[in-house]
Structures are given as C-alpha cells and as structure tokens.
Scaffold this motif. Structure first.
Motif, PDB file in Angstrom:
ATOM      1  N   VAL A  31       0.836  -1.203   0.000  1.00  0.00           N
ATOM      2  CA  VAL A  31       0.000   0.000   0.000  1.00  0.00           C
ATOM      3  C   VAL A  31       0.870   1.252   0.000  1.00  0.00           C
ATOM      4  CG1 VAL A  31      -1.573   1.376   1.424  1.00  0.00           C
ATOM      5  CG2 VAL A  31      -2.050  -1.037   1.043  1.00  0.00           C
ATOM      6  N   MET A  32       1.880   1.273   0.860  1.00  0.00           N
ATOM      7  CA  MET A  32       2.780   2.433   0.948  1.00  0.00           C
ATOM      8  C   MET A  32       3.532   2.651  -0.360  1.00  0.00           C
ATOM      9  SD  MET A  32       4.313   1.824   4.785  1.00  0.00           S
ATOM     10  CE  MET A  32       5.221   3.379   4.857  1.00  0.00           C
ATOM     11  N   ALA A  33       3.842   1.543  -1.062  1.00  0.00           N
ATOM     12  CA  ALA A  33       4.607   1.630  -2.307  1.00  0.00           C
ATOM     13  C   ALA A  33       3.717   1.786  -3.539  1.00  0.00           C
ATOM     14  CB  ALA A  33       5.476   0.388  -2.466  1.00  0.00           C
ATOM     15  N   ARG A  34       2.400   1.964  -3.315  1.00  0.00           N
ATOM     16  CA  ARG A  34       1.431   2.132  -4.408  1.00  0.00           C
ATOM     17  C   ARG A  34       1.450   0.944  -5.375  1.00  0.00           C
ATOM     18  NH1 ARG A  34       3.490   7.160  -3.274  1.00  0.00           N
ATOM     19  NH2 ARG A  34       1.949   8.781  -2.776  1.00  0.00           N
ATOM     20  N   MET A  35       1.511  -0.249  -4.793  1.00  0.00           N
ATOM     21  CA  MET A  35       1.455  -1.474  -5.571  1.00  0.00           C
ATOM     22  C   MET A  35       0.053  -2.078  -5.444  1.00  0.00           C
ATOM     23  SD  MET A  35       5.189  -2.711  -4.203  1.00  0.00           S
ATOM     24  CE  MET A  35       5.229  -4.370  -4.826  1.00  0.00           C
ATOM     25  N   ASP A  36      -0.274  -3.010  -6.291  1.00  0.00           N
ATOM     26  CA  ASP A  36      -1.590  -3.654  -6.286  1.00  0.00           C
ATOM     27  C   ASP A  36      -1.592  -4.744  -5.225  1.00  0.00           C
ATOM     28  OD1 ASP A  36      -3.990  -4.890  -6.725  1.00  0.00           O
ATOM     29  OD2 ASP A  36      -3.646  -5.320  -8.851  1.00  0.00           O
ATOM     30  N   ILE A  37      -2.299  -4.502  -4.081  1.00  0.00           N
ATOM     31  CA  ILE A  37      -2.261  -5.481  -3.000  1.00  0.00           C
ATOM     32  C   ILE A  37      -3.097  -6.717  -3.314  1.00  0.00           C
ATOM     33  CG2 ILE A  37      -1.826  -3.701  -1.275  1.00  0.00           C
ATOM     34  CD1 ILE A  37      -4.734  -4.050  -0.351  1.00  0.00           C
ATOM     35  N   ALA A  38      -4.010  -6.605  -4.264  1.00  0.00           N
ATOM     36  CA  ALA A  38      -4.836  -7.766  -4.619  1.00  0.00           C
ATOM     37  C   ALA A  38      -4.104  -8.739  -5.526  1.00  0.00           C
ATOM     38  CB  ALA A  38      -6.123  -7.299  -5.300  1.00  0.00           C
ATOM     39  N   ILE A  85       8.848   3.952  -1.943  1.00  0.00           N
ATOM     40  CA  ILE A  85       8.303   4.622  -0.767  1.00  0.00           C
ATOM     41  C   ILE A  85       9.254   5.738  -0.379  1.00  0.00           C
ATOM     42  CG2 ILE A  85       7.645   4.376   1.674  1.00  0.00           C
ATOM     43  CD1 ILE A  85       7.234   1.376   1.114  1.00  0.00           C
ATOM     44  N   LYS A  86       8.713   6.890  -0.065  1.00  0.00           N
ATOM     45  CA  LYS A  86       9.524   7.986   0.480  1.00  0.00           C
ATOM     46  C   LYS A  86       9.193   8.126   1.961  1.00  0.00           C
ATOM     47  CE  LYS A  86      10.392  10.895  -3.568  1.00  0.00           C
ATOM     48  NZ  LYS A  86      11.847  10.795  -3.475  1.00  0.00           N
ATOM     49  N   THR A  87      10.215   8.148   2.792  1.00  0.00           N
ATOM     50  CA  THR A  87      10.016   8.328   4.219  1.00  0.00           C
ATOM     51  C   THR A  87      11.119   9.230   4.756  1.00  0.00           C
ATOM     52  OG1 THR A  87       9.677   7.157   6.318  1.00  0.00           O
ATOM     53  CG2 THR A  87      11.360   6.275   4.846  1.00  0.00           C
ATOM     54  N   GLU A 145      15.481  12.798   3.991  1.00  0.00           N
ATOM     55  CA  GLU A 145      14.501  12.017   3.250  1.00  0.00           C
ATOM     56  C   GLU A 145      15.166  10.774   2.708  1.00  0.00           C
ATOM     57  OE1 GLU A 145      12.715  13.054  -0.802  1.00  0.00           O
ATOM     58  OE2 GLU A 145      11.100  13.638   0.574  1.00  0.00           O
ATOM     59  N   ILE A 146      14.556   9.622   2.974  1.00  0.00           N
ATOM     60  CA  ILE A 146      15.104   8.341   2.533  1.00  0.00           C
ATOM     61  C   ILE A 146      14.103   7.670   1.609  1.00  0.00           C
ATOM     62  CG2 ILE A 146      15.808   6.037   3.281  1.00  0.00           C
ATOM     63  CD1 ILE A 146      16.956   7.257   5.769  1.00  0.00           C
ATOM     64  N   GLU A 147      14.608   7.152   0.516  1.00  0.00           N
ATOM     65  CA  GLU A 147      13.744   6.467  -0.434  1.00  0.00           C
ATOM     66  C   GLU A 147      13.940   4.965  -0.311  1.00  0.00           C
ATOM     67  OE1 GLU A 147      13.189   6.533  -5.216  1.00  0.00           O
ATOM     68  OE2 GLU A 147      13.013   8.409  -4.116  1.00  0.00           O
ATOM     69  N   LEU A 148      12.830   4.231  -0.338  1.00  0.00           N
ATOM     70  CA  LEU A 148      12.845   2.782  -0.250  1.00  0.00           C
ATOM     71  C   LEU A 148      12.349   2.199  -1.567  1.00  0.00           C
ATOM     72  CD1 LEU A 148      11.095   2.466   3.243  1.00  0.00           C
ATOM     73  CD2 LEU A 148      13.524   2.772   2.785  1.00  0.00           C
ATOM     74  N   ILE A 156      15.471   5.553 -11.364  1.00  0.00           N
ATOM     75  CA  ILE A 156      16.306   6.658 -10.886  1.00  0.00           C
ATOM     76  C   ILE A 156      16.579   6.424  -9.407  1.00  0.00           C
ATOM     77  CG2 ILE A 156      16.398   9.135 -10.434  1.00  0.00           C
ATOM     78  CD1 ILE A 156      14.606   9.511 -12.917  1.00  0.00           C
ATOM     79  N   GLU A 157      17.854   6.291  -9.049  1.00  0.00           N
ATOM     80  CA  GLU A 157      18.222   5.971  -7.666  1.00  0.00           C
ATOM     81  C   GLU A 157      18.063   7.173  -6.741  1.00  0.00           C
ATOM     82  OE1 GLU A 157      19.027   3.071  -6.573  1.00  0.00           O
ATOM     83  OE2 GLU A 157      19.926   1.874  -8.157  1.00  0.00           O
ATOM     84  N   MET A 158      18.533   8.340  -7.195  1.00  0.00           N
ATOM     85  CA  MET A 158      18.512   9.529  -6.349  1.00  0.00           C
ATOM     86  C   MET A 158      18.371  10.765  -7.222  1.00  0.00           C
ATOM     87  SD  MET A 158      18.614  10.647  -3.248  1.00  0.00           S
ATOM     88  CE  MET A 158      19.091   9.105  -2.460  1.00  0.00           C
ATOM     89  N   ILE A 159      17.395  11.598  -6.893  1.00  0.00           N
ATOM     90  CA  ILE A 159      17.196  12.827  -7.658  1.00  0.00           C
ATOM     91  C   ILE A 159      18.278  13.835  -7.297  1.00  0.00           C
ATOM     92  CG2 ILE A 159      15.647  14.781  -8.040  1.00  0.00           C
ATOM     93  CD1 ILE A 159      14.628  12.233  -9.264  1.00  0.00           C
ATOM     94  N   ASP A 160      18.907  14.407  -8.315  1.00  0.00           N
ATOM     95  CA  ASP A 160      19.909  15.451  -8.105  1.00  0.00           C
ATOM     96  C   ASP A 160      19.599  16.601  -9.055  1.00  0.00           C
ATOM     97  OD1 ASP A 160      22.412  17.033  -8.263  1.00  0.00           O
ATOM     98  OD2 ASP A 160      23.260  15.392  -7.073  1.00  0.00           O
TER      99      ASP A 160
END
Length: 607
Positions: free
Chosen positions: A279-286, A296-298, A304-307, A393-397
């Motif tokens: 859900v946090m990663a906006r994936m289809d849980i069904a 996921i951004k947290t 700010e850390i991206e997962l 994209i690993e990290m926005i710069d």
C-alpha cells in the motif's frame, strides 16, 4: 540460583574489589557519590572534576551513570577516551566484577523473552529479559545490586535467573519497543485467526490472490512496519528481506553486505506486513501472483530516505525486498570512495576526457551506482549539460537531467539515448548496458563527441570489453571510444574503535598466494578488530571500495582491435601497471584497512 534479596556480592573466588566498590555493594541502588569515589580511586577523574559532577545533580537523570555521561568528560587514563554511558557501564561492571552486556536487538528473540514476564513487571523493577533457554532466563538491569524480586521470579518461571549489567538508557528504550512490538504482533495474530493461510506448495500458487488478508491499515500492522523502518535505519541496513517459509515468516537485514536474521512472524502477520508495504509503495495489493515494483519515500530526522520495494510470488507466499537508498551513501564524494592516489589520478584523467566511453563493472551491490553518482557530481557545473537514463532513478539530483526508463511505453535505454542526443548533452550516464541496441547507441554517442558513462555486469575489467563485443559492438569502434574500465568490489572495514595489531599465520599467507620473504612469513603484520559496542562486536564497521582500473592505452587498444580475449587483455594491462582486484584487496589488508577473512570472502573467485 539468584542471590539473596539483600544484594549481590562478588563470589569468593573473585579478587576483592576496591574499597569504594565494596561500599557500593552494600547499597540496593547505585549512588552518584559512591560511583564518583570509585572513578577517582581508579584514576578516571580528578577530585575537582568529581566535585563538579556532584554539584550538577539534576532530576533530569534517573541513573548516576547517565548524569556522569552527560558531562562528556575525558578519562584521565590513557587513551583518554570520552566517557560515554556505554563506556561507563562496561567500566563499572569490570570494577564490580559483575557480568556486562551490550544490548543488541539483532541477537534477541523478542517473541520468546517478552513472554517470560509482563511489561508491568519489567517496568516495576526496571529490568529487561534478553535471553531465555530451557534452564535459564537472562535479565538485563541498570542496578547490579537490586535483587529483591529474584527468588519470586525463579519460583514463578521455574528457571534460574542470571543478571547482567547493561546500559540503563537502553533498558528503558527497549522496554517500550520490545513490549509494544510484541503487543502489536499478538493483536495482529489474533485478528488474523480464522484467515486462510497462504499456499503450502507450488501447485497452490495460482490461488494466492484469492486468500483473505489482514487489513493493511490495522493499527498494529502499521506499528510493526514503522518499527521495521526505524530499526533498519538504526542498524545501517541496506536491504530488508520479508521472507515467507513453510510454517512462519522471517525478517532479515543486510548490514555491510551480510544478511542477519532479525525476527520471525506468523505467516498471517507476514501477509499483513506485505500488504502494508505494498500500500505504501502504491502497488496492487490484490495481485499476489506476479512480481511488482514500487517506491516509498520516508524520513529519518531531517533526511529524506527512499525505499525501493520489489515483490515476487514464492512457494509459500510473497517475498518482499525493500532496498534502502540512503542519501548519505549515494551522495558520497569521489574522495570518499576509497581510491588510492594513483587510482584516483587515472580515473580523473578518464572522466575529464572531452569524449569517450567509461564503464564501471561489478556484481549487484558492489557500489557501481554510488561511483557513477559521485563521478557526475564531480563533473557537474553550470557550463555542463549532464543527462542520465536510469531504471529506476536511484537519487534525484537537481544538477542532472534524469530520465526514467518506462518499458510499457517503449521508453527503453536505447530509445532514451536516441532522444538525448537531440538535447545537446555533454555527459551521458546510462544506468546499464544490457542489450545490443543500448550498447550500439552508447558507442555511437561516444563517437559523436559525448562522454558516456555506464555499467555492465562482468567479473572483472577485461571482461567488460568482451561483453560489449558479444553484444555486437565492432571491435575497431570499441578500441577507438573506450577510455577505461573500472571494476570494483566492497570490503568491510576494520572498526576504528577496536582495531589492534596482529599477524597472519604461515597457512594464511599461503592461502593468500602472496610472496613473502622467509624471515617475515611467520609473523606478517596486519590489523583486525577485537569487537566493541560500536561495531556490534563484529570488529568491522562500514565498507570501502577496492578497484581494478583497466586503462585503454596503446597496447590494450591494439589487443581490443584485434579481438583478443579477456585473459590477453588483462595480461597486457598488468604489464602496463594495472592492479587486479585481488591485489587491490591485498594492499588494503597490508594497509590495515580490512581483514584477512574479508579479503578471502570477497576475492574467493579471483586469481
């Protein structure tokens, strides 16, 4: 069995403690004045410093060692270290001849220890159960002489109780964390009762999507997932593995390249955790029958850390791996990667060329992306147009123009590269060359006056040349555009807090295959880590790169053009001064940066 409630005294076989320590043993709780007397007697503090600490009493600190640690004093005894709370606890345990323990959550079975006593009981006596087996319960306490409850505990549990002296701040913290997590696990398990379990064999795999699951937004599930994030950040984990098994599921963290078991969950709780993450990663849980990816951004503090999340169906359910993209690592400078001065000089010569192709190679997790990002930041400036094409994209710069590969709309590496060339780039970074079309486009881009950086997956630097040839790149074109190939691996570093001098045995020297004079073969000097709190008693902390730089000079260029194999190319490069990955690792061993075991582990497949 536990000692009498009146207090603990050193066993008869132990050497008698100092007078201040004997006085301490007569008290039920530690007192500031007595601890300060013992520190003065041991030469850690002057009398004047002890008086100053005594006058700084405050209700803010519940434990005398916390008050002393807050002063950030340096020990008067060499090596004059700052006396942290953990350091003080370990020192006092040695002085009082009581067992000491640094609480490492990675080594504690939370489910087992939290069942031995209630949270209220643990809070009442300020203790924390840390280990339990068939005969013994080990309890951490910040008060080494408070034992009034020991006999009662032994009678109730029918176990011997062993006490260890631990950091009182850690005990308070983990009391809350362990029991809160255990409650969340219990509530989540109770909610899941009656739910269908996941498929137990591969034939049932197609039915996974039809099974019920816990509500991903359930408060207890949210708490468990939040705890996983926080715990992973604190332990410097690079990946979180959520793995279903036949009867339960487990969580593992990858720390400094090595996987560690963290916790076991009931399978229904695993399903709920996976749903929450999706859900946090906006994936289809069904959808649980096919692989999915998400992000996921947290936040951790102000950072700010991206997962990056990836799921895959397995025989027992969905496995999810969460990769933690820590900006403090991806934003490393070129100087922090671990290059030797000569290596950095050669690499800077390559990357400051006006055009050409530079390749970085190594297995997954060897730091290739970090190297490329550090290179681009080194080259970035207002007068340079840097464009990247990545998946993902690993990290926005903000200094780069970054393009995300999207295969669903046919925006592949090759298609993005073709479009980039109409955008007047100076420097192009291609996330990975994995097919013939991308390889051809990368070489054509380098031929038309652009500096192109990319990665390939090969065992060593010379193998990258033959890999591009296998993808259909003409050898004469490759020889004209290729500036150099950087192969790399990551070695764990010796912990700077517990590093000591040592030596290799003759057998170890022979295993490394190095030539050493006979007179030095018996005791070849190296360094290693004894293990301390900072490195979780592994002796290793953090990682550094080891590199193999294949410089495409005249001799190597001729061999590439002639179509020689990787062995001949590597041999010619060594004649021209190339240091192999194994030789680079051995140099790190000689410099005292890493250990013999690390060199063997990382270079086991290299000549």
């Amino acid at each position: 069995m536990a000692t009498p409630a009146s207090g603990i005294v050193p066993p008869p076989s132990a050497p008698a403690p100092p007078r201040a320590a004997r006085h301490l043993a007569n008290d039920r709780r530690l007192r500031l004045d007595d601890v300060l007397k013992l520190m003065v007697a041991d030469g850690l503090l002057s009398s004047a410093e002890a008086d100053k600490v005594a006058k700084s009493r405050t209700l803010r600190f519940d434990h005398p060692l916390e008050l002393i640690a807050d002063q950030k004093l340096q020990s008067q005894k060499p090596p004059n270290k700052t006396m942290t709370l953990e350091w003080l606890v370990e020192w006092l345990a040695a002085k009082l001849d009581v067992p000491y323990l640094h609480i490492d959550p990675l080594k504690i079975d939370l489910g087992a220890v939290t069942q031995t006593m209630s949270n209220a009981y643990a809070e009442r006596y300020r203790i924390l159960p840390v280990n339990v087996d068939r005969l013994t319960l080990t309890v951490a306490t910040g008060e080494p002489f408070v034992r009034s409850f020991a006999d009662e505990l032994e009678k109730i549990l029918k176990l011997d109780v062993k006490f260890v002296f631990a950091n009182p701040a850690d005990i308070r913290r983990y009391l809350g964390e362990f029991y809160n997590l255990a409650r969340s696990m219990k509530k989540a398990s109770e909610t899941a009762k009656g739910e269908l379990s996941l498929a137990r064999n591969f034939e049932q795999l197609v039915e996974l999507g039809r099974h019920g699951h816990l509500d991903a937004n359930d408060t207890h599930v949210v708490h468990i997932v939040d705890w996983l994030w926080q715990y992973a950040f604190e332990q410097r984990a690079s990946d979180i593995h959520l793995e279903p098994r036949a009867g339960d599921a487990c969580v593992r963290f990858r720390i400094d390249g090595i996987l560690h078991d963290i916790e076991a969950f009931p399978i229904a709780v695993h399903n709920a955790i996976v749903s929450r993450v999706k859900v946090m990663a906006r994936m289809d849980i069904a959808e649980r029958r096919r692989p999915q990816d998400g992000r996921i951004k947290t936040k951790r503090g102000q950072s700010e850390i991206e997962l990056r999340v990836a799921s895959i169906p397995t025989a027992f359910g969905e496995k999810v791996v969460v990769r933690i993209l820590d900006p403090s690592i991806l934003m490393a400078d070129l100087a922090d990667l671990g290059f030797a001065p000569s290596e950095r000089e050669l690499y800077e010569k390559w990357i400051t060329s006006p055009s050409g192709l530079i390749l970085v190679t190594g297995p997954t997790g060897s730091g290739k992306t970090t190297t490329l990002y550090a290179t681009l930041r080194y080259l970035a400036g207002p007068e340079v147009n840097i464009t990247t094409v990545e998946e993902p994209i690993e990290m926005i710069d903000p200094r780069f123009v970054q393009v995300q590969v999207q295969r669903k709309i046919e925006l592949t590496f090759a298609a993005a590269l073709r479009a980039m060339l109409r955008q007047d780039p100076d420097i192009i970074m291609v996330g990975e060359i994995r097919d013939a079309e991308t390889a051809q486009m990368a070489v054509q881009s380098a031929l038309t006056g652009h500096l192109v950086l990319s990665t390939v997956h090969t065992r060593d630097a010379a193998g990258a040349v033959t890999r591009l040839a296998e993808l259909g790149v003409e050898r004469f074109l490759l020889s004209s555009v290729l500036r150099g190939v950087l192969a790399q691996r990551l070695l764990r570093r010796i912990c700077s807090h517990c590093a000591v001098d040592g030596h290799l045995t003759p057998d170890q020297v022979a295993a490394l295959g190095i030539k050493v004079p006979v007179e030095r073969r018996e005791r070849l000097a190296v360094r290693w880590g004894e293990g301390c709190v900072e490195c979780r008693h592994t002796g290793l902390y953090g990682r550094t790169g080891v590199f193999e730089l294949l410089n495409v000079a005249r001799r190597v260029r001729e061999l590439v053009k002639k179509g020689e194999d990787a062995t001949e190319i590597a041999r010619a490069a060594k004649v021209e001064g190339m240091e192999s990955l194994r030789e680079s690792a051995l140099r790190r061993l000689a410099e005292g940066v890493t250990t013999y075991e690390e060199v063997i582990r990382v270079t086991a497949d290299m000549d």
